[in-house]
Design an enzyme around this catalytic site. Structure first.
Site, mmCIF file in Angstrom:
data_model
loop_
_atom_site.group_PDB
_atom_site.id
_atom_site.type_symbol
_atom_site.label_atom_id
_atom_site.label_comp_id
_atom_site.label_asym_id
_atom_site.label_seq_id
_atom_site.Cartn_x
_atom_site.Cartn_y
_atom_site.Cartn_z
ATOM 1 N N ASP A 116 6.252 6.240 13.374
ATOM 2 C CA ASP A 116 5.335 5.236 12.840
ATOM 3 C C ASP A 116 5.858 3.871 13.277
ATOM 4 O OD1 ASP A 116 3.543 3.828 11.137
ATOM 5 O OD2 ASP A 116 3.630 5.459 9.669
ATOM 6 N N ASP A 124 0.770 1.222 12.981
ATOM 7 C CA ASP A 124 0.359 0.662 11.700
ATOM 8 C C ASP A 124 -0.560 -0.554 11.889
ATOM 9 O OD1 ASP A 124 0.944 0.792 8.736
ATOM 10 O OD2 ASP A 124 1.581 -1.272 9.114
ATOM 11 N N GLU A 160 -3.869 2.943 13.519
ATOM 12 C CA GLU A 160 -4.468 2.785 12.203
ATOM 13 C C GLU A 160 -5.294 1.503 12.265
ATOM 14 O OE1 GLU A 160 -3.431 2.198 7.488
ATOM 15 O OE2 GLU A 160 -2.467 1.034 9.045
ATOM 16 N N HIS A 206 -0.540 8.814 3.018
ATOM 17 C CA HIS A 206 0.361 8.254 2.002
ATOM 18 C C HIS A 206 -0.224 7.033 1.293
ATOM 19 C CE1 HIS A 206 0.684 5.767 5.470
ATOM 20 N NE2 HIS A 206 1.398 4.874 4.803
ATOM 21 N N ASP A 207 -1.422 6.614 1.671
ATOM 22 C CA ASP A 207 -2.039 5.429 1.069
ATOM 23 C C ASP A 207 -3.189 5.772 0.131
ATOM 24 O OD1 ASP A 207 -0.406 3.629 2.434
ATOM 25 O OD2 ASP A 207 -1.807 3.416 4.106
#
Ligand code: TEU
Ligand code: CA
Length: 630
Positions: free
Chosen positions: A180, A281, A336, A407-408
């Site tokens: 990431d 990200d 993302e 994870h969000d």
């Protein structure tokens, strides 16, 4: 070029305008035919404010901002269809939140040696690659999404040697590693930022986005995603720096070539270690078109003020192409990209443009007009309409990613229906949709067990900065503790961040030490018991992943919906010329009539989330059939 004299109908030729209109139409809940209505079609853009009257505040400002955005793609050639094959198109990628996956040294925090212990489990499940949320050195203001050193491993997670072992062990099993990369911002403890504060005229003086104002008002009205203004003042420089996330996450200044050189060097460093790809990200935020005030009306609509100046910035394509050709080369990338629309996404990911391989679009995660913190039950008809969008036109040009958790976000099963009797059926239904879709599949740890939200008791049990800040902001805004808690509990990202449930043992087999965050319902839901049970959610995932691996039609085959307009049911074919599959899903908790496609009589049931079929479809029933070709 679009100007204030252009007419509404001219907008439909422009890819960005198509996305923006598509979104406005959806949010406003009006039908597209309104825009195609002859009167509206011929309206000059400059006339819209008069028409809209007082209902749109600062409509002129909205229109000017939009016109600039639309003209960014003026002259861009439309992308052409592509049907190239690639490993990453066929991949099922499993996301690990390292802090919560497995604790190898029993200090309560997950780590890399813990992941290595579980590689056989992941290999048996059939996943082809792991994506690890950030593992780099970080003060953990945002659990690693605030990087202090991109070439060092977070001490709690292990050492560089552990990561090297992980790469070797994965490659030995024919699996790949995706890291990431968080480069829209760094930690304020990164040496670049420390130097930037101390030496405004030095090498790093311009690495971040600094502005001076007279007095105590920030340079503009943008909001941070983690509550409050997006600017923080530093007395030492007598300037403000931009932080779209927490104030410990200053945004990098991508217009500075040295920043881009340094990012490329980081990518090269990890490529040389054998890493196979990156999740990037908030990568669509890296280019800020201007630092003007955000339009408050748009801000209200999009959720955050200022976003139109950076969610699709004017140098975005250029920077992505530069990173691809200089450093990523043939590594896999998934961006993302919150907020972009399908036409923008095609331009960001089409094969020939050499930018990203694929990206995460979030439109399907919440019902229209709803956000993660709202009180509502998710209606699966929305997932269906989004999937039809991704799978139909879009996938001919660009390769989608398909996922429902990360994870969000709270757990998808809990958003849909919290009744225990439907839990397994819904979890398996989601598995069917994902693993028969045309796109790269992403699973989030625990999803393969049918994990649900965690009944946290109060704010002291939450760890996420977003939740804690939001709770405080609500209290300062006058909400009662009970109100603030109810809201935060609904949307907290911590639902997805509790320890992976390996067994019914103490702390769910995650650790022998009390973990950094509480454990969920380990007694009812854990790997140990599901491994033994051929009807478990875990067994369903394993079977469906295998099915996908063995049948290319499920990856590359054409997607053809059957009776797409029918509510509460989702049926489609996948067909690559050699093989044909039929998928039927009941999207609701009622028993419904089973649609019967004509001329497809010989169908062999290869997967079902029910042990026996009936004439009618049972609640949330999901089936996969192989159709005999004649
Ligand atoms: O998330 C970016 C993002 O826009 C949101 O998903 C965000 O988490 C939140 O919903 C804002 O309201 C990425 C990461 O996935 C997230 O974990 C990080 O906190 C964030 O970027 C900052 O790096
Ligand atoms: Ca540990």
């Amino acid at each position: 070029m679009i100007t204030r004299d252009s007419r509404v109908k001219d907008l439909m030729e422009n890819p960005i305008a198509r996305d923006v209109i598509g979104r406005l139409v959806q949010y406003a809940g009006v039908s597209e035919s309104l825009i195609l209505n002859p009167v509206v079609k011929n309206l000059k853009l400059s006339a819209i404010p008069k028409f809209a009257g007082k209902s749109i505040r600062d409509a002129d400002g909205v229109i000017d901002t939009m016109i600039d955005l639309f003209n960014q793609e003026e002259g861009t050639k439309p992308v052409s269809p592509s049907d190239n094959k690639a490993w990453w198109k066929e991949a099922v990628i499993y996301q690990i939140y390292p802090r919560s996956f497995m604790d190898g040294n029993n200090d309560g925090v997950g780590d890399i040696p813990g992941i290595i212990q579980k590689l056989d489990y992941l290999h048996d499940l059939g996943v082809s690659a792991l994506w690890l949320s950030p593992i780099f050195d970080s003060p953990n203001d945002d659990n690693g999404y605030d990087v202090r050193d991109y070439r060092a491993i977070m001490e709690e997670f292990g050492t560089m040697a552990d990561v090297e072992t992980l790469i070797t062990e994965l490659h030995n099993r024919g699996m790949r590693l995706i890291l990431d990369l968080v480069v829209n911002h760094t930690s304020d403890e990164h040496e670049w930022f420390v130097d930037s504060v101390q030496n405004p005229d030095g090498k790093h003086g311009d690495y971040y986005i600094w502005r001076r104002t007279n007095g105590n008002t920030p340079p503009n009205n943008w909001n941070s995603f983690f509550s409050g203004p997006a600017w923080e003042k530093v007395d030492e420089r007598d300037e403000w720096y931009l932080h779209l996330f927490s104030k410990k996450q200053p945004d990098l200044n991508w217009e500075n070539e040295d920043v881009r050189d340094d990012v490329c060097a980081i990518i090269d460093f990890w490529r040389n270690k054998g890493v196979d790809g990156f999740r990037l990200d908030v990568i669509n935020y890296i280019s800020k078109t201007s630092l003007s005030d955000g339009n408050e009306t748009l801000g209200g609509l999009l959720g955050f003020t200022g976003i139109e100046h950076y969610f699709y910035g004017k140098h975005l394509h250029e920077y992505l192409h530069e990173m691809r050709t200089r450093s990523f080369k043939d590594m896999f990338t998934v961006g993302e990209t919150p907020g972009t629309g399908p036409e923008m996404n095609k331009l960001l990911t089409a094969d020939g443009r050499e930018e990203l391989n694929t990206l995460f679009n979030f439109d399907h995660l919440e019902n229209l007009g709803k956000s993660r913190f709202d009180d509502y039950r998710y209606n699966l008809n929305h997932l269906k309409s989004c999937f039809i969008g991704y799978e139909s036109d879009y996938a001919n040009y660009a390769w989608p990613s398909v996922f429902v958790e990360n994870h969000d976000n709270p757990r998808m099963v809990s958003k849909i229906d919290t009744r225990e009797e439907y839990r397994d059926a819904i979890a398996k239904l989601l598995a069917v949709l994902l693993l028969t879709a045309r796109g790269t599949v992403f699973l989030y740890q625990g999803q393969e067990l049918g994990a649900v939200n965690v009944p946290f008791h109060d704010i002291s049990e939450l760890r996420d900065i977003e939740s804690v800040n939001r709770y405080d902001a609500m209290l300062s805004g006058g909400a009662s503790e009970a109100e603030a808690w109810k809201t935060v509990l609904r949307g907290t990202r911590d639902h997805a961040r509790t320890p992976m449930q390996w067994s019914a043992g103490k702390f769910g087999g995650f650790s022998e030490h009390a973990p950094w965050i509480r454990v969920g319902d380990k007694d009812e839901c854990n790997v140990d018991s599901q491994q033994q049970d051929e009807n478990s959610v875990l067994s369903a995932y394993r079977a469906l992943i295998l099915l996908r691996k063995e049948h290319a039609a499920l990856v590359y085959g054409a997607f053809t919906p059957f009776e797409p307009k029918k509510q509460d049911v989702f049926c489609y074919f996948r067909d690559d010329g050699d093989e044909r599959f039929y998928i039927e899903v009941n999207l609701c908790s009622r028993t419904i009539h089973r649609p019967k496609p004509h001329g497809e009589t010989e169908m062999e049931l290869v997967f079902s989330n029910y042990l026996a079929q009936d004439d009618a479809m049972q609640p949330y029933e999901a089936n996969v059939y192989r159709v005999q070709k004649r």
